[in-house]
Design an enzyme around this catalytic site. Structure first.
Site, PDB file in Angstrom:
ATOM      1  N   ASN A 195     -61.001  53.201 -12.814  1.00 21.53           N
ATOM      2  CA  ASN A 195     -61.712  52.397 -13.295  1.00 21.53           C
ATOM      3  C   ASN A 195     -62.515  51.408 -12.426  1.00 21.53           C
ATOM      4  O   ASN A 195     -61.761  50.711 -11.385  1.00 21.53           O
ATOM      5  CB  ASN A 195     -61.227  51.699 -14.802  1.00 21.53           C
ATOM      6  CG  ASN A 195     -60.803  50.159 -14.386  1.00 21.53           C
ATOM      7  OD1 ASN A 195     -61.420  49.314 -14.378  1.00 21.53           O
ATOM      8  ND2 ASN A 195     -59.404  50.396 -14.255  1.00 21.53           N
TER       9      ASN A 195
ATOM     10  N   PHE B 126     -64.411  43.576 -15.550  1.00 18.89           N
ATOM     11  CA  PHE B 126     -64.330  42.417 -16.850  1.00 18.89           C
ATOM     12  C   PHE B 126     -65.331  42.624 -17.880  1.00 18.89           C
ATOM     13  O   PHE B 126     -65.928  41.376 -17.856  1.00 18.89           O
ATOM     14  CB  PHE B 126     -64.097  41.133 -16.183  1.00 18.89           C
ATOM     15  CG  PHE B 126     -63.018  41.014 -15.171  1.00 18.89           C
ATOM     16  CD1 PHE B 126     -61.773  41.758 -15.391  1.00 18.89           C
ATOM     17  CD2 PHE B 126     -62.767  39.936 -14.435  1.00 18.89           C
ATOM     18  CE1 PHE B 126     -60.592  41.534 -14.646  1.00 18.89           C
ATOM     19  CE2 PHE B 126     -61.433  39.605 -13.936  1.00 18.89           C
ATOM     20  CZ  PHE B 126     -60.192  40.491 -13.951  1.00 18.89           C
TER      21      PHE B 126
ATOM     22  N   SER C 165     -57.247  42.069 -10.313  1.00 22.04           N
ATOM     23  CA  SER C 165     -58.080  43.248 -10.362  1.00 22.04           C
ATOM     24  C   SER C 165     -58.902  43.616  -9.236  1.00 22.04           C
ATOM     25  O   SER C 165     -59.482  42.610  -8.628  1.00 22.04           O
ATOM     26  CB  SER C 165     -59.028  42.936 -11.635  1.00 22.04           C
ATOM     27  OG  SER C 165     -60.158  44.115 -11.588  1.00 22.04           O
TER      28      SER C 165
ATOM     29  N   ASN D  99     -61.837  45.042  -9.207  1.00 22.20           N
ATOM     30  CA  ASN D  99     -63.247  45.383  -9.333  1.00 22.20           C
ATOM     31  C   ASN D  99     -64.063  44.180  -9.726  1.00 22.20           C
ATOM     32  O   ASN D  99     -65.276  44.328 -10.214  1.00 22.20           O
ATOM     33  CB  ASN D  99     -63.059  46.288 -10.873  1.00 22.20           C
ATOM     34  CG  ASN D  99     -62.369  47.505 -10.749  1.00 22.20           C
ATOM     35  OD1 ASN D  99     -62.548  48.418  -9.792  1.00 22.20           O
ATOM     36  ND2 ASN D  99     -61.424  47.623 -11.832  1.00 22.20           N
ATOM     37  N   THR D 100     -63.478  42.997  -9.339  1.00 24.27           N
ATOM     38  CA  THR D 100     -64.544  41.780  -9.285  1.00 24.27           C
ATOM     39  C   THR D 100     -64.503  41.259  -7.682  1.00 24.27           C
ATOM     40  O   THR D 100     -63.385  40.891  -7.335  1.00 24.27           O
ATOM     41  CB  THR D 100     -63.856  40.529 -10.156  1.00 24.27           C
ATOM     42  OG1 THR D 100     -64.122  41.216 -11.450  1.00 24.27           O
ATOM     43  CG2 THR D 100     -64.761  39.216  -9.986  1.00 24.27           C
TER      44      THR D 100
ATOM     45  N   LYS E  75     -50.423  38.209 -13.170  1.00 25.49           N
ATOM     46  CA  LYS E  75     -50.384  39.751 -12.845  1.00 25.49           C
ATOM     47  C   LYS E  75     -50.597  39.941 -11.372  1.00 25.49           C
ATOM     48  O   LYS E  75     -51.651  39.232 -10.818  1.00 25.49           O
ATOM     49  CB  LYS E  75     -51.356  40.452 -13.771  1.00 25.49           C
ATOM     50  CG  LYS E  75     -51.325  42.017 -13.920  1.00 25.49           C
ATOM     51  CD  LYS E  75     -52.057  42.457 -14.759  1.00 25.49           C
ATOM     52  CE  LYS E  75     -52.000  43.851 -14.917  1.00 25.49           C
ATOM     53  NZ  LYS E  75     -52.720  44.557 -16.086  1.00 25.49           N
TER      54      LYS E  75
ATOM     55  N   ASN F  75     -51.216  45.623 -11.484  1.00 27.81           N
ATOM     56  CA  ASN F  75     -52.359  45.828 -11.987  1.00 27.81           C
ATOM     57  C   ASN F  75     -52.647  47.272 -11.083  1.00 27.81           C
ATOM     58  O   ASN F  75     -51.786  47.786 -10.791  1.00 27.81           O
ATOM     59  CB  ASN F  75     -53.444  44.951 -11.309  1.00 27.81           C
ATOM     60  CG  ASN F  75     -54.586  44.771 -12.061  1.00 27.81           C
ATOM     61  OD1 ASN F  75     -55.088  45.591 -12.583  1.00 27.81           O
ATOM     62  ND2 ASN F  75     -54.839  43.400 -12.196  1.00 27.81           N
TER      63      ASN F  75
END
Length: 356
Positions: free
Chosen positions: A111, A115, A175, A177-178, A216, A245
């Site tokens: 993925n 967010f 994460s 993805n940011t 996390k 994560n």
């Protein structure tokens, strides 16, 4: 029931199937309970952490119900705790689609959602509605447009909203993805952030509802960095850690044509996530509760993480592939494995591998 539905859902775009399923069970929570079956109580699995009661150690990881729309249905599936989010102060659409991909041969997902969520105010209204149903954690992140030097502002705004509502809070700086978010995992950036968020939590929490603060962590950090960070976070007053994560590595994948960027979750992450649990437990001497997450697809996977040092475990990708019955199977399976190994309570199994 899920065995019949899954082939149909897996013919649909993954994100569309995800939203369709969440919307359906949010309208009829009893349907989720019917699909899951009754989760039996096992006294050997009950424990209290941070003043919260957990009927068993199996919970839902953040990312599945980002906007807290289906919490009632998820508790009907038998989870002992549900983590919603990641939530950002302001609503944001996330990254361009497509951004969620199945890897069926690997029982994995990739993925790069970014967010996507309805923002703090909307999610807080739903969390308030579900309070009392079970332990609800809220995973906190910064908005994409917020530069790292102002990231603390976003986390403090979120704590002001959720400290009076959540049963626990999670700082998510791991994460992939940011853009730039993982840069905040260095001690130079993370420790001041933790201290500021902790102080804000104490200021805004209700007198009898001080939510524990967890961090996390990424599985992609070097082992030595993870150990140093765990020690520093414990000294900074963090109440627990989540390991881990998603990963940007691609370990031994068998699904053909996997070229998508983003975070990998599911079975290929299991071994590394368990290694991280083991590292963190050893570094902190077992003093800091750990939630093990990553590749938990069965009771064996959950038990592996518990013996490595996890007090609780979370599932996400396993829930997508195995369905709601997974919770019942894991809970019964954990009770059986405790008895098999001569443990009378889960406390005895947590970190057992470190004791030979």
């Amino acid at each position: 029931m899920y065995r019949l539905l899954r082939p149909i859902l897996f013919r649909i775009d993954p994100e569309a199937a995800h939203h369709l399923t969440l919307a359906a069970v949010s309208r009829v929570p009893s349907a989720a309970g019917l699909a899951a079956g009754n989760v039996r109580e096992h006294p050997s699995l009950r424990q209290s952490l941070w003043g919260r009661a957990f009927a068993h150690p199996v919970g839902l990881a953040a990312g599945l119900d980002k906007n807290a729309i289906a919490v009632a249905a998820l508790f009907r599936c038998g989870f002992s705790f549900v983590e919603v989010g990641t939530v950002t102060p302001r609503p944001q659409p996330g990254n361009p689609k497509p951004r969620l991909f199945r890897l069926p041969a690997d029982e994995a997902l990739i993925n790069r959602m970014g967010f996507n969520n309805d923002g703090a105010v909307a999610v807080a209204g739903r969390v308030r509605r579900w309070r009392g149903m079970g332990v609800i954690g809220v995973n906190l992140g910064k908005n994409k447009v917020t530069p790292n030097e102002r990231a603390q502002d976003d986390y403090l705004a979120l704590v002001q909203v959720f400290a009076p509502l959540a049963d626990y809070l999670v700082i998510n700086v791991s994460s992939p993805n940011t853009p730039g978010l993982r840069d905040l995992q260095t001690q130079e950036h993370l420790l001041p952030l933790v201290q500021a968020v902790s102080a804000a939590r104490d200021r805004f929490a209700l007198a009898d509802r001080r939510p524990p603060l967890l961090v996390k962590l990424s599985p992609d950090l070097a082992d030595a960095d993870l150990e140093d960070l765990a020690i520093a976070l414990e000294q900074a007053g963090v109440d627990g850690l989540i390991a881990t994560n998603t990963t940007i590595t691609r370990p031994a994948l068998t699904t053909p044509g996997v070229q998508e960027t983003g975070g990998l979750s599911g079975r290929p992450l299991r071994q590394r996530a368990t290694e991280v649990v083991r590292l963190l437990y050893r570094a902190t001497g077992g003093r800091l509760p750990i939630i093990g997450s990553g590749g938990v697809m069965s009771a064996d996977d959950a038990y592996e993480k518990i013996r490595a040092g996890a007090s609780l475990v979370q599932v996400y990708t396993g829930f997508i592939y195995r369905g709601p019955r997974l919770v019942r199977e894991m809970v019964d399976g954990l009770a059986e494995r405790l008895a098999r190994d001569g443990f009378t309570h889960i406390r005895e199994a947590i970190g057992a591998d470190h004791r030979g």
